[in-house]
Design a protein around this motif. Sequence first.
Motif: not given
Length: 516
Positions: A30, A33-37, A244-245, A497, A515
């Motif tokens: 985790a 693979a944070d939200d920014d990655t 969307e993985e 995205r 992004w």
Amino acid sequence: MRFLRVLFLLMLLAVTAGCGQGGEQRSPSAAAADDDTIVLAAYRQLAPGENDGYYCSKILGVWEPLITADEETGAPAPCLAASWEMLDEGRVWVFHLRPRVRFHDGTPLTAQVVVANLDWMAKEPRSTAFYSRSRKNYYPNLVRAEAVDDLTVRMTFSQPNINQLYNMMNFGSPIYAPSCLADDGNFSGAAIGTGPFRIIENVKDQYVLLERNEDYYGAKARAHRIMVRSIPSPDVRFAALKAEEIMGVLDLNAMPPVLADELAQDERFAVSTSRSIMVRYLAMNGTRPPFDDVRMRRAVSLLLDRRLLVAALYLGYATPTVNLLSISSPFYKEFPVEQDVAEAKRLAHEVLGDERREIVYCVNGADPIAKGEAELIAYWLADLGLDVRIAALESPMMTAVMRRGDYDIARSQQGLPSGDPLYVFDGFFSPKGTRNRALSLGYDNPEIDDLLIKLNTEPDEGKRRAMFDRIQAISVEEQPLVPLYFDENIVVYNAARLTGYRALRYGVSLAEVAWK
């Protein structure tokens, strides 16, 4: 044609479903693979690690070469070397380094560092997941490399070497920080380069995590972090995109054309293509009948309907060819792609008479396109008196079988690690060439041998180009192997995205990806 496409799609899904054991991936941590990655995927591990000759692929933007390739022309272009001069008809080359460049560990790029890299490269050739690393191949007849001053490197060769810039392109001149170079020629820890990304985590056969180099001398990468997962199975990559993985795919064989076409029907996704460096071909075992006879090799080449193969299997995402040299090479020469079934049958009958012969056709079992292609080619070859048994093998086994000569036809591919055609011509067409021996081609042409010797010393660029043209013409006539087509680099990404995602000749525009 539509029937062939549907049939191939069903075959592709059936084959990849059987590869599920290689496609199932453990989830990255985790923290990684944070939200920014931005999470992407390739079919292989793009950073094989410390025992690989390059540690990671150039497409990750971690290391940079002295000389790169112009994206439009394929000609040599500046990278860490800003400019250069050729002296004494190519016996001496002087390179002027880009100023104010630092490695990820803060070490400045200097001429002394470049010399240290060349010494490290000379320890012994290294096998890699990409291209073999050998100073002898990339710097033939190098006598010494020396630092003239902090930003000037002088290389002296024992013979004229007008083609040296082409030798050094991309994988021919990677430069790393001295702190990551081990004494044995491997790496001591992660590769430390000068590129727009640095490696912060690398988990074997799972993923490599990149972070933006905030001190990059050029335009900084737009993404803060990019993770590239290793997902061998194309149907798993397909499913991961749909779920969307992952946000996109990259590298060679990023997405089979049929699956790319399916994804393009979903408004979330976009397909980007570029001319590729890869050539797909059929290797012929020239050490035993029937392919030790040039007439039989020519018969196979004339029989094949390459345009149908490209249309049915690649949906037009490829270009038929009879030339082994990549279309991305500045020295590439185009030849007409002929199909003459009557002449093919005549030549085959001269060799076999009225007899039929069983042959073994090897393919990489993990490559569904090669398997579908083999089924179609096997059907055609029956008209030449050849009864084909297809052997789907794992890559290491296939390599061993070909080196032993226990096969007749094998599907393979060749890229372009540098811009110098000699890398390809020496390897395939010289009797002592590494690829000639590894594929059991058994090929020997005295005229080509003589041209290869002359090309090592000929300083005149016009004469060299004429000799390169002649070698290509002979190979097209004698077909020591049978080229099929040039790939296009096909990548698919989530356009809803991501922005800045486009295919290059090798890889994608990773530093421009962000992004939306």
